[in-house]
Each structure stands twice: as C-alpha cells, then as structure tokens.
Design an enzyme around this catalytic site. Sequence first.
Site, PDB file in Angstrom:
ATOM      1  N   GLY A   1      -2.945   3.491   6.353  1.00  0.00           N
ATOM      2  CA  GLY A   1      -4.281   3.710   6.983  1.00  0.00           C
ATOM      3  C   GLY A   1      -4.948   3.511   7.987  1.00  0.00           C
TER       4      GLY A   1
ATOM      5  N   TRP B   1      -5.328 -12.803  -6.023  1.00  0.00           N
ATOM      6  CA  TRP B   1      -4.827 -12.291  -4.756  1.00  0.00           C
ATOM      7  C   TRP B   1      -3.172 -12.091  -5.995  1.00  0.00           C
ATOM      8  CZ3 TRP B   1      -7.518  -9.856  -1.724  1.00  0.00           C
ATOM      9  CH2 TRP B   1      -6.939  -8.960  -0.567  1.00  0.00           C
TER      10      TRP B   1
ATOM     11  N   ASP C   1     -13.751   1.396   3.914  1.00  0.00           N
ATOM     12  CA  ASP C   1     -12.592   1.125   3.393  1.00  0.00           C
ATOM     13  C   ASP C   1     -12.122   0.256   2.135  1.00  0.00           C
ATOM     14  OD1 ASP C   1      -9.992   0.477   4.031  1.00  0.00           O
ATOM     15  OD2 ASP C   1      -9.859  -1.890   4.517  1.00  0.00           O
TER      16      ASP C   1
ATOM     17  N   ARG D   1     -11.402  -0.861  -5.271  1.00  0.00           N
ATOM     18  CA  ARG D   1     -12.163  -1.649  -4.323  1.00  0.00           C
ATOM     19  C   ARG D   1     -12.994  -1.675  -4.202  1.00  0.00           C
ATOM     20  NH1 ARG D   1      -7.200  -2.264   0.253  1.00  0.00           N
ATOM     21  NH2 ARG D   1      -9.031  -2.273   1.714  1.00  0.00           N
TER      22      ARG D   1
ATOM     23  N   SER E   1       2.222   3.297   3.288  1.00  0.00           N
ATOM     24  CA  SER E   1       1.416   2.842   3.569  1.00  0.00           C
ATOM     25  C   SER E   1       1.712   2.983   5.146  1.00  0.00           C
ATOM     26  CB  SER E   1       2.043   1.290   4.269  1.00  0.00           C
ATOM     27  OG  SER E   1       2.139   0.446   2.526  1.00  0.00           O
TER      28      SER E   1
ATOM     29  N   TRP F   1       0.013   3.705  -0.450  1.00  0.00           N
ATOM     30  CA  TRP F   1       0.082   2.243   0.134  1.00  0.00           C
ATOM     31  C   TRP F   1       0.834   1.514  -1.389  1.00  0.00           C
ATOM     32  CZ3 TRP F   1      -2.159  -2.413  -0.861  1.00  0.00           C
ATOM     33  CH2 TRP F   1      -3.297  -2.410  -1.189  1.00  0.00           C
TER      34      TRP F   1
END
Length: 579
Positions: free
Chosen positions: A192, A486, A317, A340, A190, A257
Amino acid sequence: MQKKLLAALLGLAALAQVHAADVTTAMLANTAKDTKEVLSFGMGTEGQRYSSLTQINTRTVAKLVPAWSMSFGGEKQRGQESQPLIHDGKMFVTASYSRMFAVDLKTGAKLWKYEHRLPDGIMPCCDVVNRGAALYGNLVIFGTLDAQLVALDQKTGAVVWKEKVDDYAAGYSMTAAPLIARGLLLTGVSGGEFGIVGRVEARDPMTGQLVWSRPTVEGHMGHKFDKDGKASDNGISGTANKTWPGDLWKTGGASTWMGGTFDESTGLAYFGTGNPAPWNSHLRPGDNLYSSSTVAIDVATGQIKWAYQNTPNDSWDFDGANEFVTFDMDGKRYGGKADRNGFFYVIDAKDGKLQNAFPFVKKITWATGIDLKTGRPNFVAANRPGDPTKGEEGKKGSTVFSAPAFLGAKNQMPMAYSLTKLFYVPANDWGMDIWNEPVTYKKGGAFLGAGFTIRPIFDDYIGAMRAIDPKTGKIVWEIKNTAPLWGGVMSTAGGLVFYGTPEGFLKAVDARTGKELWKFQTGSGVVAPPVTWQDGGEQYVAVVSGWGGAVPLWGGEVAKKVNMLEQGGSVWVFKLPKS
Ligand code: CA
C-alpha cells in the site's frame, strides 16, 4: 514381476498414508474446536485464537517449562511474526526472509527447511516478515516477499507448485498467512505504500490455479476464471471516479496485507484493506472506497457482499487491515475489529451494519467518535494534516500532532476472544507529528506525500494489553508495557491469556483480572502470536521469538527508545513437567 507388484503395493500404501494425513475442508471447518492440531492462522478461520484446553490453567501455569526450542539460524534475522501450525506430528513455521521449517513435534528436531530465493529488488515496507502458512491436502502453502505463492509437500518440503501473484518491482509483496475457506485458497497482497492495487484472490489450493479475483479499489474490474485459466468479468468494483478523483484509482492502494478471516455461518470471508494511496488525502477528495475498510466477500462468487469503511478519506495511514473476528453476542453473529485508527468496531457479520464503536486507546485526535446511525466518524477538521498546495511555497502542508500514530492503536498483532466474552487487544498509546507534501506516482517508488515522526504520549508506557467488553465498550483491565506491543494473543478455557512482549517475555495472565501468573524470557522480542495443542495427554504452548517488524524501522522517537532490543529467530515450546 513380483518386484513390480511389491513396488505398486508399497506405492498404494504410501498413497493411503498420505491420504490419512490430508487436511480436508471438513477438518478446517472444525479446527477451532480441534484441540489436537492447529490447522489455520487464527486457531480457527474465524480468528478467535481461543482453545478449550484446560490442563495449563490459572493454578498450574506457574510450573510451565520449556520442552524444546529451535533456532531459525542464518545470518539474517529481523522480525519473526509467524504463527506456527500443528499437524500430523509436525510443526510448520515460517520465518523472516520467506523461509519455512517443518519440525518434529516431540523432539524439536528440524525435518526440512525451505528457503525461498529472493531477488535483490524486493520492497517490503515493514520488515522482511512472514506471518504463517496454510495447510490443505498434503500441502503447506505460504506467500513470499517477492509476491509469489509456494506450495510445499508437508512430508518432504519439495515444491509442488509455485505461482507469481504480482510484480515485486512495482511494490507488491506477501507477508500474511493464506486463508483456506470452503476448499479455496484466499490471499491478499501487500504494498500500500507503493501505489499497488489491493485485491483478494481465490485459487485451487492443490494447483494454484486462479478461481476468482476481486480488487479492493473502486473502479477496477473483478474476474472469474474457467478451468483453462480464461478470465471473464465478475462485475466492476463500483464506479470509476465516484469516490476517487482523476486517475488515482489506478494506483489506489487498499492493500489486503493482513489476509482474512472466514465465518462458516455466514459463508463470508472478511478482509481488511489498507490506506488509500498516496497518504496525502488532499489529492483524493472523496471516500476512496474500499480503502481502510473491512470487505465481506462471498467465497462462492467473489462478490463483495458488504463493506464498512472505518476511515473514509484516510489521511493518517490508518490501514483498516486489522482482523475481523466473528463471535456470538445476544444470539447474533457479529465481528469485532480493533482498528488502527483507535476505535473498536462491533459489526453485524451478515449485513455489515454497525452495532457499536468505541475507543480502545487513551487518546484519539482525528475524530471525536463514530456516529452509530450513519456509521461515519465525526472528523476533527483541524487535526487533518494540511494541504501542501496551501502551505509555504506549495511544498509542505501544516504539521499536526495526531493520535494514534500511523503504526496504529493496534497493528498486525492479532487479538483473541474468549469464553469470558471479552476481547484481549494488544494496544499501543502513541502519536505522531505528520505533514503532507506533493507527490507523483512512480512505479516502485514510495507513494506517500507525507512526512512523520512517531512519539510516545506517556512517559511510563506505550503498549497496553487490554481486556475489552464488546457490548459495553468498557476496558475491564489493562497491563501496561514499556515497549509497544507487537505480538499476538491467545486465550484458553484454563482462564488464561498468553501474549509476548518486545522485551522478550512470553506471559500468561488471568483472563478475568489481568494478574500476571507466569513469564518466560525467550531471548529476543516476541512479535508473534502463541498457539496451543494437546498431544499424548499433555498440553503444549508454542511461540516464535525474534524482535523486528515495523517499529524499529518506522518508530521515530519510539524506535530510539527501544533500540537496545536484540534480534533473534527461534521457536519455543512449553509444557508442564510430568509429576
Ligand atoms: Ca499503510
């Protein structure tokens, strides 16, 4: 002499016992079908999160009650995103701040706890979470927030080996569950948001020794390692500067990640890669391979067999880190990925050819669709945040409203696939104002070159649990949720889909209709995926509870909407009452 012999015999007996409980490569290859144990993240290395158990089903689930609950304790709580593992009468579950617990499955009693000593300077971008561990041999292995791998003895919690993966002061950390494939421990990194360099590494799970390493930013060299740890080149990852201008490939992000999945039939491990760094895309014209992509790696060699880039020259992102879940369709092996960036992709698992791509959220502003012939998005140029060098005094580019928001149409919460031939995707409908700013790389500093505010799109909901047909792209049903979803999903042959909400509920719904059949308030938000197993003729369901993760930290206007949610840290186990 007799004492010595007895000790030796006892030693042998202990050894035999340990061997009987050892997790083997064969067990891991079969774990998706094994209803008695949960040996890997994803409930099987392909990540379908499907169980063939039927005792808890659409008719019986309303009677589901708690069997036990255990608190992670401590003063520090924060997000609990972990998936428990079930093996040898024990649950192995990680918690925030790089903690691990072993729990007696029958009683819920804590057997041992490992608390990793974390330095002050750790830099997790998106809360102090951990998503789970891996099991191999007599070991339980997990990654820590200071970018180390720790292997503990399953019985005692004693540290068997520990390896530094990279420099936490440069922004490296580890939050994903490691993946074991063909006897190798596969991990990503992880970081980024700090200009680290993403990679996938393979190690001997029993010793931690490196076998190969494969960077995910074009220009960096991959390596293989001999028994003495001596490195040799494993082929360069593409051509330096081909898709990355200047020196930017040296700090190119593309962090791995979320870890990976592995498909036995293709022999490939699939790792998603995060955003190219920095976020300001005007600094790096080009595709910026292999950022915001899925890379398929031959586990035997460490070579990238194919890569598919979901968002070339990503400016939002839209980490392509989401899980690639393999499944059968029309006699072929495909992978499904809810990205995403708002599109759901169906890709040939063997060769990476795009089969289908369609939206799974209501609003997408950055592209009008994905061209199935070229595999590339049809960008909407006006909806890319503006170039700061062309803005006022060269300080800020034009602001655009973008959907999805950078926290994603789906984020870390893993989806499930079922015998209904549907994917169950925890989605979020939200957007953001985003703009670019000048930025230069500084070790350990945020490397974004962007500002943003996340906003809801609709008044009545943000989260939406959606059943999606990968063949037609149709949303078969959806359940709206006030807060952003989530937590991960699980499907069962009992005709059920389980998922948690930030409002604290673990829910079970009918897999075919989406009708809610059961819910339980866990006392804090659920941002983790459930699991199920069978023991002594009874089916159990477990989920971790504890609100946190990226939303409260980065959610802007949405974070304000959900700031009444309380933190926590516990694991819950449910079963049907004995009738
Ligand atoms: Ca990112």
